[in-house]
Scaffold this motif. Structure first.
Motif, mmCIF file in Angstrom:
data_model
loop_
_atom_site.group_PDB
_atom_site.id
_atom_site.type_symbol
_atom_site.label_atom_id
_atom_site.label_comp_id
_atom_site.label_asym_id
_atom_site.label_seq_id
_atom_site.Cartn_x
_atom_site.Cartn_y
_atom_site.Cartn_z
ATOM 1 N N ASN A 1 6.977 16.062 2.344
ATOM 2 C CA ASN A 1 6.072 14.923 2.058
ATOM 3 C C ASN A 1 6.771 13.578 1.977
ATOM 4 O O ASN A 1 7.568 13.438 1.082
ATOM 5 C CB ASN A 1 5.376 15.221 0.723
ATOM 6 C CG ASN A 1 4.249 14.498 0.408
ATOM 7 O OD1 ASN A 1 3.809 13.536 1.210
ATOM 8 N ND2 ASN A 1 3.644 14.501 -0.727
ATOM 9 N N VAL A 2 6.600 12.814 2.904
ATOM 10 C CA VAL A 2 7.089 11.451 2.965
ATOM 11 C C VAL A 2 6.331 10.486 2.408
ATOM 12 O O VAL A 2 5.219 10.403 2.880
ATOM 13 C CB VAL A 2 7.583 11.093 4.507
ATOM 14 C CG1 VAL A 2 8.232 9.797 4.464
ATOM 15 C CG2 VAL A 2 8.329 12.258 4.957
ATOM 16 N N GLN A 3 6.817 9.813 1.213
ATOM 17 C CA GLN A 3 6.213 8.885 0.619
ATOM 18 C C GLN A 3 6.875 7.180 0.998
ATOM 19 O O GLN A 3 7.924 7.197 1.541
ATOM 20 C CB GLN A 3 6.417 8.717 -0.926
ATOM 21 C CG GLN A 3 6.061 10.223 -1.531
ATOM 22 C CD GLN A 3 4.455 10.215 -1.635
ATOM 23 O OE1 GLN A 3 3.889 9.182 -1.803
ATOM 24 N NE2 GLN A 3 3.811 11.110 -1.205
ATOM 25 N N SER A 4 5.693 6.467 1.266
ATOM 26 C CA SER A 4 5.867 5.030 1.669
ATOM 27 C C SER A 4 5.188 4.018 1.065
ATOM 28 O O SER A 4 4.165 4.313 0.984
ATOM 29 C CB SER A 4 5.931 5.085 3.309
ATOM 30 O OG SER A 4 4.395 4.806 3.580
ATOM 31 N N VAL A 54 11.568 11.049 0.613
ATOM 32 C CA VAL A 54 11.142 12.282 1.068
ATOM 33 C C VAL A 54 11.295 13.380 -0.068
ATOM 34 O O VAL A 54 12.286 13.358 -0.741
ATOM 35 C CB VAL A 54 12.217 12.797 2.346
ATOM 36 C CG1 VAL A 54 11.585 14.034 2.939
ATOM 37 C CG2 VAL A 54 12.279 11.709 3.422
ATOM 38 N N THR A 55 10.182 14.156 -0.346
ATOM 39 C CA THR A 55 9.912 15.128 -1.334
ATOM 40 C C THR A 55 9.408 16.519 -0.605
ATOM 41 O O THR A 55 8.963 16.251 0.544
ATOM 42 C CB THR A 55 8.957 14.533 -2.207
ATOM 43 O OG1 THR A 55 7.767 14.638 -1.654
ATOM 44 C CG2 THR A 55 9.211 13.128 -2.581
ATOM 45 N N ALA A 100 0.815 -1.122 0.060
ATOM 46 C CA ALA A 100 0.144 0.234 -0.005
ATOM 47 C C ALA A 100 1.058 1.067 -0.015
ATOM 48 O O ALA A 100 1.889 1.358 0.773
ATOM 49 C CB ALA A 100 -0.918 -0.167 1.002
ATOM 50 N N ILE A 101 0.345 2.229 -0.890
ATOM 51 C CA ILE A 101 1.457 3.595 -1.004
ATOM 52 C C ILE A 101 0.578 4.564 -0.446
ATOM 53 O O ILE A 101 -0.605 4.695 -0.767
ATOM 54 C CB ILE A 101 1.815 3.657 -2.384
ATOM 55 C CG1 ILE A 101 2.847 2.512 -2.886
ATOM 56 C CG2 ILE A 101 2.431 4.897 -2.767
ATOM 57 C CD1 ILE A 101 3.195 2.746 -4.360
ATOM 58 N N ASP A 102 1.234 5.537 0.434
ATOM 59 C CA ASP A 102 0.596 6.550 0.978
ATOM 60 C C ASP A 102 1.742 7.839 1.224
ATOM 61 O O ASP A 102 2.740 7.411 1.115
ATOM 62 C CB ASP A 102 -0.197 6.364 2.093
ATOM 63 C CG ASP A 102 -1.247 7.702 2.262
ATOM 64 O OD1 ASP A 102 -1.474 8.616 1.494
ATOM 65 O OD2 ASP A 102 -1.920 7.314 3.136
ATOM 66 N N GLY A 103 1.245 8.998 1.396
ATOM 67 C CA GLY A 103 2.012 10.149 1.544
ATOM 68 C C GLY A 103 1.634 10.855 2.633
ATOM 69 O O GLY A 103 0.288 10.768 3.037
ATOM 70 N N SER A 104 2.500 11.451 3.536
ATOM 71 C CA SER A 104 1.829 12.107 4.814
ATOM 72 C C SER A 104 3.110 13.354 5.001
ATOM 73 O O SER A 104 4.365 13.158 4.711
ATOM 74 C CB SER A 104 2.147 11.432 6.112
ATOM 75 O OG SER A 104 1.564 12.047 7.215
ATOM 76 N N LYS A 105 2.580 14.292 5.740
ATOM 77 C CA LYS A 105 3.393 15.516 5.733
ATOM 78 C C LYS A 105 4.090 15.524 7.262
ATOM 79 O O LYS A 105 3.350 15.234 8.191
ATOM 80 C CB LYS A 105 2.397 16.775 5.739
ATOM 81 C CG LYS A 105 1.576 16.807 4.588
ATOM 82 C CD LYS A 105 2.268 16.734 3.101
ATOM 83 C CE LYS A 105 1.231 17.216 1.945
ATOM 84 N NZ LYS A 105 0.256 16.281 1.942
#
Length: 483
Positions: free
Chosen positions: A255-258, A272-273, A140-145
């Motif tokens: 914005n960290v993507q995982s 990390v973007t 599962a892919i998501d991003g969080s601030k």
């Protein structure tokens, strides 16, 4: 009368003959020690593996890396706190062999070995794969601030500068009015009182400060207009102001993507973007996860924030099956008219069937934002009894992207597995919450994107290490590393 539990005599000898007696066989520090000792630090690119011929002897990177992994496992991330732990914590003394580097040496190690530390994080994911913890090629892919070291007041956009100038103008007008009031408190021919003089002096000082602020804003605006995204941060130049889920909220952040494994919830890949949206991150994260899992095919589930046709196409071509919902952005639907989902595409005849039963055939192809769009329409719209519910133009036109089939396949996978969004939420949002809890209110401690990426790699490594120890236990982990 029953007494209290008695403490030990402070004059007794604290340590036994062997420091190893204070560290149990199931202590997590043993896993850290064995894991780092198994790494080829030279091949990973760590500085200082080979000692210099001259100068003061340096610390080998092995105990420094162990110290950092221990710190991030135990929510001790600052170099000064790690220095203190190295001098008083028995577990750290055992782990580092009693070495107590100063905080500057500790901080420099993290700063100078960013790429190597990221490779260590990847090495642990490879270990998890060999242990069979990543057997299922599904993520599962998501991003969080994540908050950066930069306050809102030190982040500027064009709109923020305009609002600040308006506030300054209002303040200047208010102070000028107060100066006029102070002048009227003195009668003609009289010398102003001491209170009036103090008030006028104070107001003039405030006006001078506002004039300096106007000059500062002008210099900031000049730099802002020269930046590619028309935004500037003064403390950490790489972080950006980003919107969050709350209405009217936002933070200066990264914005960290995982990509998180759906079985054991291990973070397979992360990035990390400083881009506030997720729309262009899907293919990059999916391919990184696929490479980490060493799988020919990969199932990915993501939320509607990742929906972008070009990204889904790249995933499809790379052997990644994406499941995600399509956002409803139809203006017709919001206006109460038929939307594109109400028109059924008949692939065999290459036509769309409208709600009235008419067929919309392909008439021409147009270029829109670099995409080839096939346009479908019918002349039957002019006399259709449902025209008012469909379009305000002479005829309804349906656009179809030349690779629309990949988007439809993603939607079909979601229709066949309606629980996919729930699985996504339960898989990927828990690691983010755990990471933020461990990081504390300030989240990142370092500045600029490369250093923040290093810090995030340490957090992810600590999370994965903790997760594996909870799943299999420490002794099986030690056996897997030694094997």
């Amino acid at each position: 009368m029953k007494g209290f539990v008695q403490g030990a005599d402070r004059q007794q000898t604290l340590l036994p003959e062997c420091l190893d007696d204070w560290v149990g066989e199931s202590n997590p520090v043993r896993a850290v020690d064995v894991f780092v000792d198994a790494l080829e630090l030279r091949d990973l690119g760590f500085d200082g593996v080979d000692p210099a011929a001259t100068g003061r002897p340096a610390y080998h990177p092995s105990p420094m890396l162990k110290l950092y992994i221990y710190g991030y496992l135990n929510r001790v991330q600052s170099s000064r706190r790690l220095e203190r732990e190295a001098g008083c914590n028995l577990e750290v003394m055992w782990l580092t062999g009693g070495l107590v580097p100063d905080h500057k040496t500790i901080a420099d190690f993290r700063k100078d070995n960013g790429p190597a530390i990221k490779k260590v994080c990847a090495q642990f994911v490879a270990l998890c794969r060999k242990m069979g913890l990543l057997a299922k090629a599904s993520v599962a892919i998501d991003g969080s601030k994540f908050k950066a070291v930069n306050s809102r007041d030190n982040n500027f956009t064009q709109s923020k500068i305009q609002r600040r100038r308006k506030q300054i103008e209002e303040s200047v007008a208010r102070y000028m009015s107060q100066l006029d009031t102070a002048d009227r408190r003195t009668a003609a021919g009289e010398a102003p009182s001491e209170a009036v003089l103090l008030t006028k002096t104070r107001l003039k000082e405030k006006l001078a400060k506002l004039e300096e602020e106007v000059k500062r804003l002008a210099a900031i605006e000049k730099a802002l207009l020269a930046s590619p995204d028309k935004q500037i941060s003064l403390t950490d130049p790489d972080c950006r102001s980003m919107a969050t889920s709350g209405r009217g909220s936002g933070m200066v952040a990264y914005n960290v993507q995982s990509a998180v494994d759906t079985t054991n919830h291990l973070i397979v890949a992360h990035e990390v973007t400083n881009v506030g949206t997720d729309r262009s991150q899907l293919a990059t994260m999916a391919q990184a996860a696929k490479a980490a899992l060493r799988s020919d095919n990969l199932d990915v589930v993501a939320d509607r924030g990742y929906f972008k046709g070009e990204e889904i196409l790249v995933c499809e071509q790379a052997g990644v099956a994406v499941t995600l919902p399509k956002p409803q952005t139809s203006g017709a639907k919001s206006a109460g008219r038929f939307g594109k989902p109400d028109f059924v595409y008949l692939a065999k005849d290459d036509v769309y069937r409208c709600p009235a039963g008419e067929k919309l055939a392909h008439h021409f192809t147009a270029d829109e934002d670099g995409q080839k769009m096939r346009i479908y329409l019918t002349k039957a719209c002019r006399t259709c009894p449902l025209k008012d519910q469909c379009t305000t133009s002479n005829e309804r036109r349906i656009k179809r992207w030349e690779h629309e089939h990949v988007v439809e396949a993603a939607q079909m996978r979601l229709d066949q597995n309606p629980q996919a969004m729930r699985v996504r939420r339960e898989t990927v949002e828990h690691p983010f919450a755990t990471l933020k809890m461990r990081m504390g209110a300030t989240h990142f401690l370092m500045k600029t994107l490369p250093k923040v990426a290093t810090e995030m790699a340490l957090h992810v490594l600590a999370y994965n290490l903790t997760r594996v120890m909870n799943i299999v236990g420490i002794k099986p982990l030690l056996a897997a590393v030694r094997a």
